[in-house]
Write a protein that holds these residues in place. Structure first.
Motif, PDB file in Angstrom:
ATOM      1  N   GLY A  86       0.871  -1.225   0.052  1.00 29.13           N
ATOM      2  CA  GLY A  86       0.022  -0.088  -0.071  1.00 29.13           C
ATOM      3  C   GLY A  86       0.780   1.383   0.021  1.00 29.13           C
ATOM      4  N   GLN A  87       0.459   2.267  -0.758  1.00 30.27           N
ATOM      5  CA  GLN A  87       0.998   3.465  -0.824  1.00 30.27           C
ATOM      6  C   GLN A  87       0.174   4.687  -0.507  1.00 30.27           C
ATOM      7  N   PHE A  88       0.284   5.405   0.566  1.00 25.62           N
ATOM      8  CA  PHE A  88      -0.752   6.379   0.786  1.00 25.62           C
ATOM      9  C   PHE A  88      -0.631   7.486  -0.414  1.00 25.62           C
ATOM     10  N   VAL A 135      -8.863   9.745  -0.151  1.00 28.11           N
ATOM     11  CA  VAL A 135      -7.524   9.230   0.245  1.00 28.11           C
ATOM     12  C   VAL A 135      -7.488   7.948  -0.165  1.00 28.11           C
ATOM     13  N   SER A 136      -6.448   7.164  -0.529  1.00 31.21           N
ATOM     14  CA  SER A 136      -6.156   5.949  -0.900  1.00 31.21           C
ATOM     15  C   SER A 136      -4.997   5.300  -0.547  1.00 31.21           C
ATOM     16  N   PHE A 137      -4.873   4.140  -0.316  1.00 34.59           N
ATOM     17  CA  PHE A 137      -3.572   3.317  -0.224  1.00 34.59           C
ATOM     18  C   PHE A 137      -3.199   2.563  -1.242  1.00 34.59           C
ATOM     19  N   ASN A 138      -4.022   2.708  -2.234  1.00 40.88           N
ATOM     20  CA  ASN A 138      -3.706   1.948  -3.609  1.00 40.88           C
ATOM     21  C   ASN A 138      -3.168   2.817  -4.706  1.00 40.88           C
ATOM     22  N   PRO A 139      -1.958   2.708  -5.066  1.00 39.19           N
ATOM     23  CA  PRO A 139      -1.194   3.803  -5.992  1.00 39.19           C
ATOM     24  C   PRO A 139      -1.999   3.616  -7.422  1.00 39.19           C
ATOM     25  N   ASN A 140      -2.969   2.642  -7.725  1.00 37.91           N
ATOM     26  CA  ASN A 140      -3.279   2.649  -8.948  1.00 37.91           C
ATOM     27  C   ASN A 140      -5.065   2.781  -8.837  1.00 37.91           C
ATOM     28  N   GLN A 141      -5.438   3.140  -7.594  1.00 38.73           N
ATOM     29  CA  GLN A 141      -7.033   3.071  -7.660  1.00 38.73           C
ATOM     30  C   GLN A 141      -7.271   4.307  -8.422  1.00 38.73           C
ATOM     31  N   ALA A 199       5.511   8.448  -0.634  1.00 44.19           N
ATOM     32  CA  ALA A 199       4.388   8.040  -0.211  1.00 44.19           C
ATOM     33  C   ALA A 199       4.689   7.198   1.002  1.00 44.19           C
ATOM     34  N   ILE A 200       4.012   7.109   1.993  1.00 44.70           N
ATOM     35  CA  ILE A 200       4.195   6.193   3.110  1.00 44.70           C
ATOM     36  C   ILE A 200       3.709   4.732   2.421  1.00 44.70           C
ATOM     37  N   THR A 201       4.856   3.822   2.525  1.00 38.56           N
ATOM     38  CA  THR A 201       4.550   2.681   1.865  1.00 38.56           C
ATOM     39  C   THR A 201       4.779   1.259   2.866  1.00 38.56           C
ATOM     40  N   ASN A 202       3.731   0.489   2.982  1.00 38.55           N
ATOM     41  CA  ASN A 202       4.021  -0.522   3.612  1.00 38.55           C
ATOM     42  C   ASN A 202       3.310  -1.850   2.975  1.00 38.55           C
ATOM     43  N   SER A 203       3.726  -2.988   3.521  1.00 38.50           N
ATOM     44  CA  SER A 203       3.189  -4.184   2.760  1.00 38.50           C
ATOM     45  C   SER A 203       1.818  -4.509   3.551  1.00 38.50           C
ATOM     46  N   HIS A 204       0.903  -5.350   2.879  1.00 42.96           N
ATOM     47  CA  HIS A 204      -0.369  -5.857   3.696  1.00 42.96           C
ATOM     48  C   HIS A 204      -0.056  -7.253   3.691  1.00 42.96           C
ATOM     49  N   GLU A 217      -3.932 -10.826 -11.379  1.00 48.21           N
ATOM     50  CA  GLU A 217      -5.308 -10.726 -11.389  1.00 48.21           C
ATOM     51  C   GLU A 217      -5.391  -9.654 -10.443  1.00 48.21           C
ATOM     52  N   LYS A 218      -4.541  -9.434  -9.298  1.00 43.75           N
ATOM     53  CA  LYS A 218      -4.855  -8.314  -8.296  1.00 43.75           C
ATOM     54  C   LYS A 218      -4.416  -7.045  -8.957  1.00 43.75           C
ATOM     55  N   PHE A 219      -3.379  -7.184  -9.793  1.00 47.70           N
ATOM     56  CA  PHE A 219      -2.905  -5.861 -10.342  1.00 47.70           C
ATOM     57  C   PHE A 219      -3.729  -5.285 -11.564  1.00 47.70           C
ATOM     58  N   THR A 220      -4.043  -6.215 -12.387  1.00 42.58           N
ATOM     59  CA  THR A 220      -4.534  -5.856 -13.739  1.00 42.58           C
ATOM     60  C   THR A 220      -6.261  -5.955 -13.590  1.00 42.58           C
ATOM     61  N   GLY A 221      -6.714  -6.562 -12.576  1.00 34.57           N
ATOM     62  CA  GLY A 221      -8.164  -6.830 -12.236  1.00 34.57           C
ATOM     63  C   GLY A 221      -8.687  -5.547 -11.731  1.00 34.57           C
ATOM     64  N   VAL A 222      -9.890  -5.665 -10.723  1.00 34.86           N
ATOM     65  CA  VAL A 222     -10.619  -4.689 -10.086  1.00 34.86           C
ATOM     66  C   VAL A 222      -9.794  -4.006  -9.199  1.00 34.86           C
ATOM     67  N   TRP A 223      -8.971  -4.638  -8.629  1.00 39.40           N
ATOM     68  CA  TRP A 223      -8.182  -4.306  -7.430  1.00 39.40           C
ATOM     69  C   TRP A 223      -6.939  -3.112  -7.761  1.00 39.40           C
ATOM     70  N   GLY A 224      -6.282  -3.451  -8.686  1.00 40.47           N
ATOM     71  CA  GLY A 224      -5.008  -2.530  -9.200  1.00 40.47           C
ATOM     72  C   GLY A 224      -3.978  -2.630  -8.306  1.00 40.47           C
ATOM     73  N   ASP A 225      -3.968  -3.593  -7.418  1.00 42.80           N
ATOM     74  CA  ASP A 225      -2.628  -3.637  -6.223  1.00 42.80           C
ATOM     75  C   ASP A 225      -1.447  -4.109  -6.886  1.00 42.80           C
ATOM     76  N   PRO A 226      -0.368  -3.401  -6.905  1.00 45.30           N
ATOM     77  CA  PRO A 226       0.950  -4.138  -7.215  1.00 45.30           C
ATOM     78  C   PRO A 226       1.379  -5.256  -6.909  1.00 45.30           C
TER      79      PRO A 226
END
Length: 392
Positions: free
Chosen positions: A169-171, A283-289, A312-317, A346-355
Motif C-alpha cells: 500500500g502507498q498512501f 484518500v487511498s492506499f492503492n497507488p493505482n486506484q 508516499a508512506i509505503t507498507n506491505s499488507h 489478477e490483483k494488479f490488472t483486475g478490479v483491485w489494481g494492487d501492485p
C-alpha cells in the motif's frame, strides 16, 4: 587395413566408455537433485492433501468493493483448484481479530487467516499468537521481491516468518487537478487548498488507518522526516515532535468539511463524498486506484493522483495464521495461491489494481517514490492524542 581398423574401433570403444561414464555420473547427480525436489514436493503434497475439504475463515478488511470483488474471484479459484472453501469475514478495523484472539486465549480459534497491519503485528508476535516459519512452509514465498520492496519489516518489526506480504500500500490522494495542480503535496500546500476551497478537504476519523496515515504524512513533512519517527517513540521525542502536528491541525480543521467537527468514518465514505463532488480530494492506499476509478468512470476525468513530497508512506499488507487456527494447512495453501503469478496478476490488472510483490511481475512504474512507515509506537500515540484533542 586390419591395424587401422583396430585403432578406429579402439578409439570408438574408449569414446563410448567416456560417454557412458559421463551419462551415468549425470544421471546419479540428477537423481540426487531429483530426490531433494521430490522430498520437498512430497511435503507440499502432504499439505495439499490435508487442506482438501477444509474451510478457511479469512478475517480481512471489508471496506473496499474492489478488494471484496478480488477476494470473491480468489474464493472461486481456490475452491476449483484446491477444494478449499475460503470465507471472507469482513472487518471494519484490523483490531477486531486481535480482540477475538485475546478473548479466545489460546483455545481453538474461529480465525484461520488474518489480514494483519503493522500496529497489530508487533502485538500478535510478542504475545505468541501467530504460527511461525511461514516463509519456509510456503513455496511461493521464494518469489517475493525482497530486493526491490521493503517487505521483510512491518512498522519497524521484523516479520521473522510470522507473516507473509501479499501486496503493498502507498498512501496518496485522489484529487481534482484544478485544486491540486502540482503532483506533490506538502502540509503548507494542503492548508492553502483548504483555505481557498473551504469544506472540500477532510480525512477519515482516526483510528481508521487511512486517517491515521494522513496524520503521519503531515508529521513527516512538518518534522522534516526526523529520524526519531522510525524508532520507538520516547517521551522526549513525543514532546519535541508532536506539538507541530497539533498546531497545524488547529489551523487546518476550521477549513475542513464540516469545519472539522465531523469526519468520514472510512475511506469508502470519503470516496463517496468525492464522487458526489462534495470534496476536492479523497484518500487511498492503492497507488493505482485513481486509474481504475477513472477507467470505469466512477470519478471525474480531471481526477489525478497526488502524494507528499517526502514520498508516499509505503507498507506491505500481510497475511498471518493464528497458532490456534483450526485449518492451518488450508490457510497455508491459500497464502501460497495469493503469491502465485495468476493471483498477483489478477490483483494488479483486475478490479483491485494492487501492485504485485513477486519478482516476476514487479513493476516500478506502478508505484510512487516510497517513504518508510513510522515505528508502530508513533501510530498508537498519534491516535490516542488525536482522540483526546479532537475526538469529542
Amino acid at each position: 587395413m586390419t591395424s587401422l581398423l583396430f585403432k578406429v574401433l579402439s578409439r570408438l570403444f574408449i569414446a563410448c566408455l567416456v560417454c557412458l561414464y559421463a551419462a551415468t555420473s549425470h544421471a546419479n547427480s540428477g537423481t540426487k537433485a531429483d530426490s531433494v525436489i521430490q522430498q520437498n514436493n512430497a511435503q507440499w503434497q502432504q499439505t495439499l492433501k490435508a487442506a482438501q475439504g477444509q474451510s478457511v475463515y479469512f478475517y480481512a478488511w471489508g471496506g473496499s468493493k474492489a478488494v471484496n470483488d478480488y477476494l470473491r474471484w480468489a474464493t472461486r479459484e481456490i475452491a476449483q483448484q484446491y477444494r478449499i472453501r475460503l470465507i471472507h469475514v469482513k472487518v471494519t478495523d484490523p483490531s477486531e481479530p486481535v480482540s477475538r484472539l485475546k478473548a479466545e486465549n489460546g483455545r481453538t480459534s474461529a480465525i484461520d487467516l488474518i489480514w494483519v497491519n503493522g500496529e497489530n503485528f508487533a502485538y500478535l508476535k510478542e504475545q505468541g499468537f501467530l504460527l511461525g516459519d511461514l516463509w519456509t512452509a510456503i513455496p511461493n514465498s521464494a518469489s517475493l521481491a525482497v530486493d526491490k520492496l521493503p517487505i521483510t519489516v512491518d512498522f519497524g518489526e521484523p516479520m521473522d516468518g510470522f507473516e507473509v506480504p501479499w501486496g503493498i500500500g502507498q498512501f496518496n490522494l485522489i484529487a481534482e487537478k484544478a485544486a491540486y495542480p502540482q503532483p506533490q503535496l506538502s502540509a503548507k500546500s494542503l492548508l492553502d487548498v483548504a483555505k481557498n476551497h473551504p469544506q472540500s478537504v477532510t480525512y477519515p476519523r482516526p483510528p481508521e488507518f487511512h486517517g491515521t496515515t494522513f496524520l503521519k504524512q503531515l508529521l513527516i513533512d512538518l518534522s522534516k522526516a526526523d529520524p526519531r519517527l522510525y524508532q520507538f517513540a520516547t517521551e522526549q521525542a513525543k514532546e519535541e515532535l508532536l506539538p507541530a502536528l497539533w498546531q497545524y491541525l488547529d489551523k487546518l480543521h476550521p477549513f475542513l468539511w464540516q469545519q472539522g467537527k465531523a469526519f468520514p468514518s472510512s475511506a469508502a465514505e470519503q470516496f463517496l463524498l468525492y464522487q458526489q463532488k462534495n470534496l476536492s480530494m479523497t484518500v487511498s492506499f492503492n497507488p493505482n486506484q485513481w486509474l481504475k476509478e477513472k477507467n470505469t468512470q466512477q470519478i471525474s476525468e480531471s481526477s489525478e493522483r497526488r502524494y507528499f513530497a517526502n514520498g508516499a508512506i509505503t507498507n506491505s499488507h500481510n497475511l498471518a495464521i493464528p497458532k490456534s487456527a483450526p485449518s492451518p494447512d488450508a490457510a497455508i495453501v491459500v497464502i501460497n495461491f495469493m503469491l502465485s503469478e495468476k493471483a498477483q496478476q489478477e490483483k494488479f490488472t483486475g478490479v483491485w489494481g494492487d501492485p504485485a510483490v513477486i519478482t516476476s511481475l514487479f513493476d516500478e512504474n506502478a508505484t510512487m517514490p516510497a517513504h518508510p512507515e513510522l515505528h508502530s509506537s508513533w501510530h498508537v500515540i498519534i491516535e490516542d492524542v488525536w482522540q483526546q484533542r479532537y475526538g469529542g
